[in-house]
Scaffold this motif. Structure first.
Motif, PDB file in Angstrom:
ATOM      1  N   GLN A 101      10.620 -17.524 -34.105  1.00 32.61           N
ATOM      2  CA  GLN A 101      10.010 -18.333 -35.155  1.00 32.61           C
ATOM      3  C   GLN A 101      10.610 -18.021 -36.531  1.00 32.61           C
ATOM      4  O   GLN A 101      10.818 -18.918 -37.357  1.00 32.61           O
ATOM      5  N   VAL A 102      10.889 -16.752 -36.775  1.00 34.12           N
ATOM      6  CA  VAL A 102      11.530 -16.353 -38.039  1.00 34.12           C
ATOM      7  C   VAL A 102      12.892 -17.036 -38.161  1.00 34.12           C
ATOM      8  O   VAL A 102      13.252 -17.580 -39.211  1.00 34.12           O
ATOM      9  N   LEU A 103      13.652 -17.047 -37.060  1.00 33.25           N
ATOM     10  CA  LEU A 103      14.971 -17.687 -37.060  1.00 33.25           C
ATOM     11  C   LEU A 103      14.855 -19.201 -37.273  1.00 33.25           C
ATOM     12  O   LEU A 103      15.624 -19.788 -38.040  1.00 33.25           O
ATOM     13  N   LEU A 104      13.885 -19.808 -36.614  1.00 33.17           N
ATOM     14  CA  LEU A 104      13.679 -21.263 -36.769  1.00 33.17           C
ATOM     15  C   LEU A 104      13.276 -21.615 -38.188  1.00 33.17           C
ATOM     16  O   LEU A 104      13.751 -22.600 -38.759  1.00 33.17           O
ATOM     17  N   ASP A 105      12.380 -20.814 -38.771  1.00 36.86           N
ATOM     18  CA  ASP A 105      11.945 -21.062 -40.161  1.00 36.86           C
ATOM     19  C   ASP A 105      13.126 -20.963 -41.122  1.00 36.86           C
ATOM     20  O   ASP A 105      13.257 -21.776 -42.039  1.00 36.86           O
ATOM     21  N   ALA A 106      13.969 -19.956 -40.915  1.00 35.90           N
ATOM     22  CA  ALA A 106      15.149 -19.781 -41.778  1.00 35.90           C
ATOM     23  C   ALA A 106      16.101 -20.967 -41.621  1.00 35.90           C
ATOM     24  O   ALA A 106      16.617 -21.503 -42.609  1.00 35.90           O
ATOM     25  N   ALA A 107      16.316 -21.391 -40.372  1.00 37.46           N
ATOM     26  CA  ALA A 107      17.215 -22.527 -40.109  1.00 37.46           C
ATOM     27  C   ALA A 107      16.686 -23.802 -40.760  1.00 37.46           C
ATOM     28  O   ALA A 107      17.445 -24.571 -41.364  1.00 37.46           O
ATOM     29  N   ALA A 166      18.786 -25.893 -34.142  1.00 36.78           N
ATOM     30  CA  ALA A 166      18.456 -24.470 -33.982  1.00 36.78           C
ATOM     31  C   ALA A 166      17.497 -24.246 -32.815  1.00 36.78           C
ATOM     32  O   ALA A 166      17.657 -23.303 -32.039  1.00 36.78           O
ATOM     33  N   GLU A 167      16.511 -25.137 -32.683  1.00 36.91           N
ATOM     34  CA  GLU A 167      15.519 -24.954 -31.621  1.00 36.91           C
ATOM     35  C   GLU A 167      16.168 -25.064 -30.240  1.00 36.91           C
ATOM     36  O   GLU A 167      15.931 -24.238 -29.357  1.00 36.91           O
ATOM     37  N   GLU A 168      17.009 -26.067 -30.093  1.00 38.89           N
ATOM     38  CA  GLU A 168      17.719 -26.280 -28.826  1.00 38.89           C
ATOM     39  C   GLU A 168      18.588 -25.052 -28.488  1.00 38.89           C
ATOM     40  O   GLU A 168      18.642 -24.595 -27.349  1.00 38.89           O
ATOM     41  N   LEU A 169      19.258 -24.522 -29.494  1.00 39.23           N
ATOM     42  CA  LEU A 169      20.108 -23.340 -29.310  1.00 39.23           C
ATOM     43  C   LEU A 169      19.280 -22.139 -28.845  1.00 39.23           C
ATOM     44  O   LEU A 169      19.629 -21.467 -27.875  1.00 39.23           O
TER      45      LEU A 169
END
Length: 224
Positions: free
Chosen positions: A150-156, A164-167
């Motif tokens: 979730q942290v990565l998705l929020d940053a993206a 990003a989500e698909e990745l």
């Protein structure tokens, strides 16, 4: 493309300085190096155009995916006395850059962050740079764990990275590319940050801005 010419003119007619950075998202000196590089770039904008590209490095390739408490990990790594000294030094260095160093939260495996950073590079190096900045802030100043999807998705989302989500849904997606980048840019180095300017001039560590500026001048002379 395997390599670039020593010098290329950009659209503005200024010389283009390309900077390849090997870095790990959990390395505080990489954030310090980024900030000092940017100061040098700001002071050299009248002379050069810049392209900064980020490449993966793993300080702890076997770090657990679920993460461990950051303070516990570093106390065990350094010992309590050295830990206190290292933390106070980093706090002071970060304050000098206008940042608050935060040792709360978890540390752990950085593969997912590198998959995302490599993915972002295909959408433009400015976007990639913005993502690296956001992840550094998340981890080093906000106590967020960059192994957390979730942290990565929020940053993206914040910096406008698509897909990003698909990745991140597929743990194998982009891993081969990260490994290829690792082999190409980081296989001969033992620490980060590591900077290569115009495929020739190398600098390691959180160098002060004037060292970067000197390297820019040398690279530009080479391409004169």
């Amino acid at each position: 493309m395997e390599g670039c010419a020593k010098f290329m003119a950009s659209d503005t007619g200024k010389k283009l300085i390309q900077i390849d950075v090997s870095s790990d998202t959990v390395c505080p000196w990489c954030f310090v190096g980024k900030k000092n590089l940017e100061k040098a770039m700001e002071q050299s904008m009248g002379k050069f155009d810049f392209e900064v590209r980020w490449h993966p490095f793993f300080l702890n390739p076997d770090a657990p995916k679920e993460g461990v408490k950051k303070s516990d990990f570093f106390k065990m790594k350094f010992g309590p006395v050295q830990y206190e000294g290292a933390m106070s030094r980093m706090t002071e260095i970060f304050r000098g850059l206008g940042l608050e160093y935060d040792m709360s939260g978890l540390t752990g495996n950085t593969m997912d962050s590198h998959r995302l950073i490599t993915h972002a590079g295909h959408q433009g190096y400015d976007k990639q740079n913005a993502l690296v900045e956001e992840l550094f802030l998340n981890y080093h100043c906000q106590g967020k764990y960059i192994g957390d999807k979730q942290v990565l998705l929020d940053a993206a989302r914040k910096v406008g990275i698509e897909g990003a989500e698909e990745l991140l849904e597929d743990p194998t997606k982009g891993v081969h590319e990260v490994q290829e980048e690792l082999k190409k840019y980081s296989s001969d180095i033992s620490g980060v940050p590591h900077f290569v300017i115009n495929n020739k001039y190398q600098l390691s560590g959180g160098q002060p801005p004037n060292e970067f500026m000197r390297a820019f001048e040398m690279a530009a002379k080479d391409g004169a």
